[in-house]
Structure formats: structure tokens, C-alpha cells
Design a protein around this motif. Structure first.
Motif, PDB file in Angstrom:
ATOM      1  N   THR A   1      -5.780   4.460   5.441  1.00  0.00           N
ATOM      2  CA  THR A   1      -4.373   4.363   5.452  1.00  0.00           C
ATOM      3  C   THR A   1      -3.670   5.690   4.565  1.00  0.00           C
ATOM      4  O   THR A   1      -3.064   6.364   5.106  1.00  0.00           O
ATOM      5  CB  THR A   1      -3.819   3.029   4.881  1.00  0.00           C
ATOM      6  N   ILE A   2      -4.340   5.674   3.391  1.00  0.00           N
ATOM      7  CA  ILE A   2      -3.707   6.888   2.626  1.00  0.00           C
ATOM      8  C   ILE A   2      -4.072   8.300   3.130  1.00  0.00           C
ATOM      9  O   ILE A   2      -3.295   9.227   3.067  1.00  0.00           O
ATOM     10  CB  ILE A   2      -4.400   6.602   1.184  1.00  0.00           C
TER      11      ILE A   2
ATOM     12  N   THR B   1       0.731  -1.267   0.062  1.00  0.00           N
ATOM     13  CA  THR B   1      -0.133   0.145   0.238  1.00  0.00           C
ATOM     14  C   THR B   1       0.777   1.210   0.033  1.00  0.00           C
ATOM     15  O   THR B   1       0.523   2.316  -0.394  1.00  0.00           O
ATOM     16  CB  THR B   1      -0.873   0.005   1.300  1.00  0.00           C
ATOM     17  N   LEU B   2       1.985   1.316   0.864  1.00  0.00           N
ATOM     18  CA  LEU B   2       2.813   2.323   0.717  1.00  0.00           C
ATOM     19  C   LEU B   2       3.407   2.666  -0.411  1.00  0.00           C
ATOM     20  O   LEU B   2       3.558   3.867  -1.156  1.00  0.00           O
ATOM     21  CB  LEU B   2       3.934   2.050   1.883  1.00  0.00           C
ATOM     22  N   VAL B   3       3.780   1.437  -1.242  1.00  0.00           N
ATOM     23  CA  VAL B   3       4.512   1.729  -2.545  1.00  0.00           C
ATOM     24  C   VAL B   3       3.069   2.221  -3.566  1.00  0.00           C
ATOM     25  O   VAL B   3       3.425   3.002  -4.364  1.00  0.00           O
ATOM     26  CB  VAL B   3       4.906   0.502  -3.192  1.00  0.00           C
ATOM     27  N   ALA B   4       1.941   1.594  -3.444  1.00  0.00           N
ATOM     28  CA  ALA B   4       0.877   2.185  -4.375  1.00  0.00           C
ATOM     29  C   ALA B   4       0.738   3.768  -4.049  1.00  0.00           C
ATOM     30  O   ALA B   4       0.516   4.590  -5.179  1.00  0.00           O
ATOM     31  CB  ALA B   4      -0.316   1.433  -4.011  1.00  0.00           C
ATOM     32  N   PHE B   5       0.769   4.165  -2.960  1.00  0.00           N
ATOM     33  CA  PHE B   5       0.744   5.506  -2.386  1.00  0.00           C
ATOM     34  C   PHE B   5       1.658   6.407  -3.126  1.00  0.00           C
ATOM     35  O   PHE B   5       1.513   7.465  -3.757  1.00  0.00           O
ATOM     36  CB  PHE B   5       0.727   5.703  -0.778  1.00  0.00           C
ATOM     37  N   LEU B   6       2.987   6.100  -3.075  1.00  0.00           N
ATOM     38  CA  LEU B   6       4.109   6.459  -3.662  1.00  0.00           C
ATOM     39  C   LEU B   6       3.925   6.754  -5.041  1.00  0.00           C
ATOM     40  O   LEU B   6       4.188   7.897  -5.875  1.00  0.00           O
ATOM     41  CB  LEU B   6       5.433   6.055  -3.356  1.00  0.00           C
ATOM     42  N   SER B   7       3.224   5.774  -5.698  1.00  0.00           N
ATOM     43  CA  SER B   7       2.947   5.884  -7.236  1.00  0.00           C
ATOM     44  C   SER B   7       1.924   6.877  -7.522  1.00  0.00           C
ATOM     45  O   SER B   7       1.817   7.722  -8.615  1.00  0.00           O
ATOM     46  CB  SER B   7       2.473   4.477  -7.871  1.00  0.00           C
ATOM     47  N   MET B   8       0.812   7.074  -6.602  1.00  0.00           N
ATOM     48  CA  MET B   8      -0.278   7.646  -6.663  1.00  0.00           C
ATOM     49  C   MET B   8       0.378   9.432  -6.646  1.00  0.00           C
ATOM     50  O   MET B   8      -0.157  10.265  -7.629  1.00  0.00           O
ATOM     51  CB  MET B   8      -1.255   7.564  -5.730  1.00  0.00           C
ATOM     52  N   LEU B   9       1.223   9.542  -5.842  1.00  0.00           N
ATOM     53  CA  LEU B   9       1.843  10.814  -5.629  1.00  0.00           C
ATOM     54  C   LEU B   9       2.555  11.357  -6.936  1.00  0.00           C
ATOM     55  O   LEU B   9       2.476  12.405  -7.509  1.00  0.00           O
ATOM     56  CB  LEU B   9       2.640  10.913  -4.350  1.00  0.00           C
TER      57      LEU B   9
ATOM     58  N   LEU C   1      -1.429  11.323   4.080  1.00  0.00           N
ATOM     59  CA  LEU C   1      -1.440  12.687   3.262  1.00  0.00           C
ATOM     60  C   LEU C   1      -1.142  13.578   4.240  1.00  0.00           C
ATOM     61  O   LEU C   1      -0.479  14.787   3.813  1.00  0.00           O
ATOM     62  CB  LEU C   1      -2.807  12.817   2.803  1.00  0.00           C
ATOM     63  N   HIS C   2      -1.362  13.575   5.722  1.00  0.00           N
ATOM     64  CA  HIS C   2      -0.845  14.517   6.816  1.00  0.00           C
ATOM     65  C   HIS C   2      -1.601  15.902   6.185  1.00  0.00           C
ATOM     66  O   HIS C   2      -2.956  15.762   5.982  1.00  0.00           O
ATOM     67  CB  HIS C   2       0.639  14.626   6.834  1.00  0.00           C
ATOM     68  N   ASP C   3      -0.826  17.051   6.286  1.00  0.00           N
ATOM     69  CA  ASP C   3      -1.556  18.222   5.823  1.00  0.00           C
ATOM     70  C   ASP C   3      -1.269  18.394   4.493  1.00  0.00           C
ATOM     71  O   ASP C   3      -1.452  19.904   4.041  1.00  0.00           O
ATOM     72  CB  ASP C   3      -0.911  19.241   6.661  1.00  0.00           C
ATOM     73  N   MET C   4      -1.067  17.769   3.579  1.00  0.00           N
ATOM     74  CA  MET C   4      -0.791  17.943   2.055  1.00  0.00           C
ATOM     75  C   MET C   4      -2.049  18.250   1.197  1.00  0.00           C
ATOM     76  O   MET C   4      -3.073  17.706   1.891  1.00  0.00           O
ATOM     77  CB  MET C   4      -0.200  16.699   1.304  1.00  0.00           C
ATOM     78  N   ASP C   5      -1.936  19.377   0.588  1.00  0.00           N
ATOM     79  CA  ASP C   5      -3.236  19.946  -0.301  1.00  0.00           C
ATOM     80  C   ASP C   5      -3.633  18.898  -1.325  1.00  0.00           C
ATOM     81  O   ASP C   5      -3.526  19.424  -2.448  1.00  0.00           O
ATOM     82  CB  ASP C   5      -2.880  21.201  -0.586  1.00  0.00           C
TER      83      ASP C   5
END
Length: 700
Positions: free
Chosen positions: A338-339, A305-313, A343-347
Motif C-alpha cells: 500500500t505504502i 493506513t493513509l493517516v499513518a503514511f502521512l505521519s511517516m512523511l 509513494l509513486h515516483d517520490m525519492d
């Protein structure tokens, strides 16, 4: 017979078939053409090279063959016990041939005092030996098994009712090959057949149905297995080439602010080397100008899932949207949470779309997705609905794709003018031979390391009469602040009984652990009830969760340290491994306890031993393929290729598969479009086999 198209010849026109039998062949075996019938192969062969004497026969023998004559017929018994007895002799003694059906047909067909060959299984009736419903042939008909090996074909009860038993199918094969003058149009180039020293297709087909010897039978099987696997690989490799040439990808060459901000400031832990390698592969694909079509394999808990999130970014950094589609609401919800946390405070706006999403929320989200204001979309099958329109979908991630049909997946790509980059994720390790067939046209990435700090799950096998020890162990774990899964099988064929066991198990755990909260989850519950029960477990309010395999994929509860699998003998290896993956997600030692009855068959015992001895998902998947064959593994029929395997086995024919792929690669290297005159035969065969399916290859 030249270039006659066997796939266009209606099997009803074959002597001995006719409309009624043709309809049964179609409905029971999907046989509609001459070609379908030819490729319906025997499942076993019985050696008929030896003739026995009647005086030698006893009821312990398997199958026997006699040569002699019927002296007379006699009908005995009344109504249901009525039977026809033919007295048979070869001069050394007498044996009774017995028929319970088709009595008039038998007396009309077979004459007394004429020589016949009789074949069947001797049984004991009273003090006498007899053969029930034997095969009776004239010496002329017996030429069909001149090599001594008699083919046996699988038949159904419905087929037998119209007299399409194994022997009748054998007769049809003989009639068909005779009509074709034992000559078939070749499917491989002559130089390839010569180079590989294989039988011609005509020789192979003759010796698969009517083997002249054991050696020729083996060579026929080798040729026909090679054919099957070779054309699947040729189709896969051609499809991959077409994709590279025709599908231009969206160029995502920037690795920008969102990716860097997350990577430098919010990464929850250092990536493993395997994760870094996979992210590099995905970055290179997305920036290449070619459409990415990559399979990401990673064992449960490996950090996909972490790898997938980096790909989405990466997609978002390049001005595109990204979506992830999961097979269940629970898994989609988990990906979303999870995602959203990462994302934290990213816009970046993110939304969850499932069947349970309220209309008010959908009415707000859908226009924002269509306008490109929402960049990350997580959902289930709901993403495929016509009302979901993307502004610019740059990356589509499919989780556990074998749970979606190929037509469904294609609807997702069809929402974009340009086909998006595609990342397919699976936590089901796929054996190499299976991957070459299911995903042979995809680039494959494997995460083969667990994140740091994870301890391998300890797996033990316990018999179900040792409950007191099990309960004491679970109580110790719960006292230490841990949580427990208890999984029961729920199989369609015995659903009522299984459901009763589940409810009884739930009652037992509530009785044994009155001081702790016990929850229950199963597929019959309403989605909201299921979700509420799962959330109580995730939040730690529930200590023991009694469930069916609805918890097999996805839910992540780091505090759950014990997985108890009841009736473990009823689960397949891959499913046991998936269930084990629900624990071991925190830093504490976790346990998987396989509970079974004492009555275990050899294969079941072997399965449980493999689970206790290994945490390696790929080794387990290979063992599962060896034990059960490819047909029982999730997703194989979805590939579209399962239906083509009439004789080859992905479990046992790995060497032939590799050889077939090497040959296909060599041919395409020398002639990428198969334009050479010698390769016309390959083009024709590909069109015949996959003509209607080729377009699907472009969208995997």
C-alpha cells in the motif's frame, strides 16, 4: 499493628498454613503473602441467618442450617463405597450426615451428644434425606458467620487435596484478620475517605470476608472497587505526567515537500473530516517538542493506513526515518504494498523486513537502514532483532499493538538515543472504560467516519439447514464478478475436530462450485503456501477462499463482497466484527452471513442479534465487554493492569472508574508529585503496587 508491611509477611507463617499448603497457594492462586490472601475475595455469599428444623428439611432445598447433636457414628460399605454416617437430631427428627473421605479425622474431631451447627445441601438417598460432607461447627466457631452471610471462595482440585476447600480458606481469612487485630494500615488519605463517606480499609476488609449485613457488604465492595480503580488511574496519570516532563520529543516542525507533493498530487481520495482532524492532532504532537504517544482507533476500513503514511512523511520531511511494525507477515506485506504504491515516483526508499526476508536482501537492506539511506521500514517482529539498527528513527507505528508484549515494544524504542514519536493503531474498537485503563496515559484519536462511497455491510443470520439458498446466493454474487470468504472456527481445545470441519467444508465448496476455483488458508500451512493462496485470492484467480481466522486482520480485497462465517455461535462479538471488516472495501454492496446451528443459548442469540443490528464497532465492543467481561477481550492482560483487578469489573463498574479517575486528577492537580504529608500514604501504596512496573509506563 501499625505500619506492618503485609506484602512482606510470608503466608506460610500463618497458623493453619505451613510449607505444604503455602506451596499449593502459591502455585494455584499466586498467594505468597498476607496481603495476597486478604485480597483473595469470596465469589459469592450464602445467607446463614436462618435455622431450619430437621422436620422441615427436604431434598429440594438449596443450603440449610441446623442446630443439634450427633447421636452416634456408623461406618458402612466396603472399599470405595465405604462411608461414615453421623446420625443428627434437633429433637424434631433425624437426618444423616455423610462423609466419604477423612473418616478418622471426623470421628476424632466431633463428639457425640455435644451441640453443633450443621450447614450443607440436603440430598435424597433412598427414602431418606442426608447432607454429604457438611460444615460442622461448634457454637464458638460459628461466630465467623455471625452476620448471617457465609463467604464462598473459589478453590481448585489440587487445593482440595491438601484440605484447602472454601471453608478452610474462610478459616485462614478469619485467623489472619484476628492476628492483625482486625486493623489494617490505611491506603487512602483520611480526608478523602471522609469526603467520599467510605468505609475504612479495615471495615471494608472485615465486611468483604465476614459481612455483618447486606448493606455493609455493598459498602465494602464499593470501597475496595474504588481502591483498585483509583490506584490504577493514579499510576496512569502520574506516568503521563512523567512522560511529558522527562521525555523530550524529536521536533518535527516542518511539513515539507514530500508531504505536500503527496497531499496535492497523489492523494487517492479526499480525506474524511475525521482523517483530517487526526492528521492535525499528529502534526501538532510531532512539532511540539514533546514525545508523541498517541493511540489511533479506527474501525476496519476507516483509512488508518493513509493517516499513518502521512505521519511517516512528516518524519521524513524532518530528516528522520519512520517504521511500521505489524503482527503478521500478511499484514506487513499489505502495508508495504500500500505504502509503496502511494509513494509513486517520490525519492524515498522503502524496505520490507519479515522472518521470510531472504538473507541476500537483508544483507543489502540492513547497512542502508543503519546509514539512513532507507527512510521507511515496514516489518514484523523482525524489526526488533539486534541486527536492525536505525540511523535516526523519528516515528514508530505499531499496528494492533495488543499482539506485542510491552518488553518487545520497548526494544524498538531502545534502538534510538531519543525515544521516537509513537503512534499505536488498532482496528479493534475499545470501550471507553477499557481504554481508560489500557491506554489511559495515551492521547487518543478516533477515525469515526468511513471513506466516501463505502456502503455499510448487510449482515444476516441463517441456520445451517438452509444451505441450498446460501449456495444459490453465493453463485449469483460470483457470476457478478465478486469473490467470497468462508471462515471456519479453529479453537485450540478442539483443534482436530475444527480442522476436520475446515477440510470437509473445503471439499463441500469444491463439490458444489466445480466451475469456480476454491482456495484454502489455515495456520498450519507453511508461510510460503499461505502467502501463495492469499495472493491468488487477492489477484482474483481464486473465487472462494475457505479459511480460519488467519484472515481476521489486514488483508484488503476490494472485490470480495461476501463473508460467510460458519459456526458463528462460536465466535466472540469483536472477532465477528473484525471478520466482517474484510468485506465492504469496494463501492459494491457487501454481505456478511452468520451461519449457526438451531441450538443457541440466550447470550449467543443476543450476540448474533447485535451483529445483525449494528455496524458500529464501538457499540459492538461495549456489548462484548458487557457480555463477556474484560478478561476475554484481546490485549487486556498485556496492559499489565488486568492482574490487579481482584474485585472491580470494567464491564459493570464504569461509574466507579470515572469517579476514581476524577479523584486522581483532582489530587494530582493540587499536589502533582504527591509531596504533601497527607499523600504519603498514596506514594507508599503506589510503590507497593507498581514499584517494579513504573519504568515501563514511559514506553507504553
Amino acid at each position: 499493628m501499625g505500619s506492618r508491611d503485609l506484602s512482606a509477611c510470608d503466608v506460610a507463617s500463618l497458623p493453619g498454613v505451613g510449607p505444604k499448603k503455602a506451596e499449593v497457594l502459591k502455585q494455584e492462586l499466586s498467594i505468597v503473602s498476607y496481603e495476597d490472601l486478604l485480597y483473595y475475595f469470596p465469589y459469592k455469599y450464602v445467607d446463614r441467618s436462618r435455622f431450619y428444623k430437621v422436620s422441615e428439611v427436604n431434598s429440594t432445598m438449596p443450603y440449610i442450617q441446623l442446630k443439634g447433636r450427633i447421636t452416634h457414628f456408623e461406618t458402612v460399605g466396603e472399599l470405595r463405597s465405604r462411608r461414615l454416617i453421623g446420625r443428627f437430631t434437633d429433637g424434631t427428627g433425624f437426618i444423616d450426615l455423610v462423609w466419604f473421605k477423612g473418616l478418622k479425622y471426623i470421628t476424632d474431631k466431633y463428639a457425640t451428644d455435644r451441640e453443633y451447627i450443621v450447614f450443607g445441601k440436603p440430598t435424597e438417598f433412598g427414602r431418606n434425606c442426608n447432607i454429604v460432607h457438611p460444615d460442622v461447627d461448634t457454637l464458638n466457631d460459628a461466630r465467623q458467620v455471625a452476620g448471617g452471610l457465609m463467604p464462598f471462595y473459589n478453590t481448585t482440585e489440587r487445593m482440595k487435596k491438601v484440605f484447602l476447600h472454601s471453608r478452610a480458606v474462610q478459616n485462614l481469612q478469619y485467623a489472619l484478620l484476628s492476628e492483625l487485630h482486625w486493623t489494617l494500615p490505611e491506603t487512602l488519605p483520611a480526608d478523602l475517605i471522609g469526603r467520599l463517606r467510605m468505609l475504612s480499609l479495615s471495615e471494608a476488609m472485615r465486611n468483604i470476608h465476614f459481612p455483618a449485613s447486606n448493606d455493609l457488604l455493598s459498602r465494602a465492595q464499593a470501597r475496595l472497587k474504588f481502591d483498585e480503580l483509583f490506584f490504577i488511574q493514579l499510576n496512569i496519570l502520574l506516568t503521563a505526567r512523567m512522560r511529558l516532563e522527562k521525555l523530550k520529543g524529536l521536533v518535527c516542525s516542518r511539513v515539507g515537500d514530500f508531504f505536500h507533493t503527496f497531499y496535492r498530487q497523489h492523494l487517492p481520495f479526499e480525506l474524511t473530516n475525521a482523517q483530517k482532524r487526526v492528521v492535525r492532532e499528529i502534526r501538532a504532537d510531532m512539532g511540539s517538542g514533546r514525545q508523541m504517544n498517541r493511540l489511533l482507533q479506527g474501525d476496519v476500513g476507516s483509512g488508518k493506513t493513509l493517516v499513518a503514511f502521512l505521519s511517516m512523511l512528516i518524519a521524513v520531511d524532518n530528516g528522520y526515518q519512520a517504521c511500521i511494525m505489524a503482527p503478521t507477515e500478511i499484514l506487513a506485506q499489505q502495508h508495504y504494498e500500500t505504502i509503496r504504491t502511494m509513494l509513486h515516483d517520490m525519492d524515498i526508499r522503502i524496505v520490507l523486513l519479515t522472518g521470510s526476508t531472504k538473507k541476500r536482501e537483508r544483507d543489502k537492506s540492513l547497512p542502508a537502514i543503519a546509514a539512513g539511506e532507507i527512510r521507511l521500514i515496514v516489518g514484523t517482529h523482525a524489526l526488533l532483532e539486534d541486527t536492525v539498527v536505525f540511523a535516526s528513527l523519528g516515528l514508530a507505528i505499531i499496528d494492533e499493538q495488543h499482539r506485542f508484549g510491552v518488553v518487545q515494544r520497548s526494544r524498538l524504542w531502545g534502538k534510538n538515543k531519543t525515544v521516537p514519536h509513537v503512534l499505536i493503531m488498532t482496528a479493534t474498537p475499545i470501550p471507553r472504560t477499557l481504554a481508560m485503563t489500557l491506554y489511559g496515559d495515551l492521547d487518543v484519536s478516533v477515525i469515526d467516519e468511513l471513506p466516501p462511497g463505502r456502503k455499510p455491510v448487510k449482515t444476516v443470520h441463517r441456520f445451517d439447514n438452509k444451505r441450498a439458498e446460501l449456495f444459490a446466493f453465493l453463485r449469483d454474487e460470483i457470476r457478478r464478478g465478486r469473490q467470497v470468504y468462508v471462515v471456519y472456527p479453529l479453537i485450540e481445545e478442539s483443534e482436530k475436530l475444527d480442522f476436520k470441519n475446515l477440510e470437509e467444508g473445503y471439499g463441500t465448496f469444491r463439490e458444489v462450485f466445480p466451475e469456480y476455483r476454491v482456495g484454502m488458508v489455515h495456520g498450519r500451512m507453511k508461510p510460503q503456501e499461505k502467502e501463495a493462496a492469499m495472493q491468488q485470492f487477492v489477484s482474483g484467480q481464486t473465487h472462494i477462499l475457505v479459511a480460519t481466522t488467519v484472515i481476521e486482520v489486514g488483508v484488503n480485497v476490494p472485490n470480495a463482497s461476501v463473508m460467510v462465517i460458519e459456526s458463528a455461535e462460536r465466535f466472540g462479538l469483536s472477532q465477528l466484527h473484525q471478520l466482517r471488516g474484510r468485506v465492504g472495501r469496494g463501492a459494491e454492496q457487501s454481505y456478511c452471513i452468520l451461519v449457526s446451528s438451531h441450538k443457541l443459548g440466550n447470550e449467543t442469540r443476543k450476540r448474533l442479534e447485535i451483529m445483525v443490528g449494528s455496524n458500529d464497532g464501538f457499540r459492538i465492543a461495549e456489548a462484548d465487554l458487557q457480555l463477556r467481561g474484560y478478561g476475554d477481550l484481546d490485549g487486556t492482560q498485556q496492559s499489565g493492569y488486568g492482574v490487579f483487578l481482584k474485585i472491580a469489573s470494567l464491564a459493570t463498574d464504569g461509574q466507579i472508574l470515572q469517579h476514581a479517575r476524577n479523584m486522581a486528577e483532582q489530587i494530582l492537580h493540587d499536589d502533582p508529585q504527591l509531596e504533601e504529608p497527607a499523600n504519603k500514604v498514596l506514594r507508599d501504596r503506589l510503590k507497593s503496587l507498581f514499584g517494579r512496573k513504573m519504568s515501563w509506563g514511559l514506553i507504553s
